[in-house]
Motif scaffolding. Sequence first.
Motif, PDB file in Angstrom:
ATOM      1  N   SER A 160       0.817  -1.214   0.000  1.00 21.39           N
ATOM      2  CA  SER A 160       0.000   0.000   0.000  1.00 21.39           C
ATOM      3  C   SER A 160       0.852   1.266   0.000  1.00 21.39           C
ATOM      4  O   SER A 160       0.653   2.182  -0.800  1.00 21.39           O
ATOM      5  N   LYS A 161       1.857   1.296   0.875  1.00 21.08           N
ATOM      6  CA  LYS A 161       2.743   2.468   0.951  1.00 21.08           C
ATOM      7  C   LYS A 161       3.566   2.607  -0.338  1.00 21.08           C
ATOM      8  O   LYS A 161       3.788   3.722  -0.826  1.00 21.08           O
ATOM      9  N   SER A 162       4.008   1.478  -0.879  1.00 24.88           N
ATOM     10  CA  SER A 162       4.836   1.498  -2.088  1.00 24.88           C
ATOM     11  C   SER A 162       4.047   2.035  -3.277  1.00 24.88           C
ATOM     12  O   SER A 162       4.575   2.819  -4.078  1.00 24.88           O
ATOM     13  N   LEU A 163       2.800   1.603  -3.422  1.00 22.00           N
ATOM     14  CA  LEU A 163       1.988   2.046  -4.548  1.00 22.00           C
ATOM     15  C   LEU A 163       1.686   3.543  -4.465  1.00 22.00           C
ATOM     16  O   LEU A 163       1.586   4.226  -5.489  1.00 22.00           O
ATOM     17  N   ARG A 164       1.576   4.057  -3.233  1.00 20.74           N
ATOM     18  CA  ARG A 164       1.344   5.500  -3.071  1.00 20.74           C
ATOM     19  C   ARG A 164       2.558   6.298  -3.543  1.00 20.74           C
ATOM     20  O   ARG A 164       2.442   7.417  -4.031  1.00 20.74           O
ATOM     21  N   GLY A 165       3.756   5.681  -3.418  1.00 17.62           N
ATOM     22  CA  GLY A 165       4.969   6.389  -3.812  1.00 17.62           C
ATOM     23  C   GLY A 165       5.427   6.066  -5.209  1.00 17.62           C
ATOM     24  O   GLY A 165       6.445   6.587  -5.678  1.00 17.62           O
ATOM     25  N   TYR A 166       4.693   5.184  -5.908  1.00 13.68           N
ATOM     26  CA  TYR A 166       5.104   4.749  -7.254  1.00 13.68           C
ATOM     27  C   TYR A 166       4.584   5.709  -8.304  1.00 13.68           C
ATOM     28  O   TYR A 166       3.399   6.028  -8.337  1.00 13.68           O
ATOM     29  N   ARG A 167       5.484   6.176  -9.164  1.00 14.11           N
ATOM     30  CA  ARG A 167       5.098   7.141 -10.200  1.00 14.11           C
ATOM     31  C   ARG A 167       5.059   6.540 -11.596  1.00 14.11           C
ATOM     32  O   ARG A 167       4.738   7.198 -12.551  1.00 14.11           O
ATOM     33  N   GLY A 168       5.467   5.295 -11.702  1.00 20.27           N
ATOM     34  CA  GLY A 168       5.408   4.616 -12.989  1.00 20.27           C
ATOM     35  C   GLY A 168       6.568   4.964 -13.905  1.00 20.27           C
ATOM     36  O   GLY A 168       7.462   5.655 -13.551  1.00 20.27           O
TER      37      GLY A 168
END
Length: 197
Positions: free
Chosen positions: A189-197
């Motif tokens: 969850s935390k990782s996806l919030r910080g993922y910009r693609g």
Amino acid sequence: MISFLVGTIEEKSDSNLTLDVNGVGYNLFISHNTYMSLPNEGETIKIFTYMSVREDDVSLFGFSTKDEKELFLKLTLVSGIGPKVALSILSGLPISELISAIIKEDLRTLSSIKGLGKKTAERLCLELKDKISPLGVVNDDEVKTFDYDEDALNLAVETLVSLGVNKNQAYLLAKSNATATSTAEEIISKSLRGYRG
């Protein structure tokens, strides 16, 4: 031989960097690890370099740290591994993980790197196991000691990869968001919030 360059980032991608050095644009091949550590375009950096000169090609390779450059040079000493394959290997795992896998002869992890087969991985361990340990990037204590739940981290990385995140970036994201009590779901969850693609 060009040892390093200091210049302004003109363009950058996952595998290439264009550096403006006093009005001259240098194109460098870089690993994913170096790409992840680069500042924004327009900013000034110092990057360590290696020039590969062949009859039909002159290529410049760039590294954000001396440790990465040293490991690259050692990789190219292994029979069957040229500069571009060495760079691909460096892009496959975070540097500390790659060194750890070679020292521990973790063929499964090494063989998971794109373009690195089992036989080449075996040769890599055989020829470099004793040569890279003095680099000091990983020691036995660091390999065994974690400030996070390793199983939760690994599960989070696998899930992020299945969602389309680059393997190396997934590991870096998960590790930066993992704590001693984090569950895999919390890390994801935390990782996806910080993922910009």
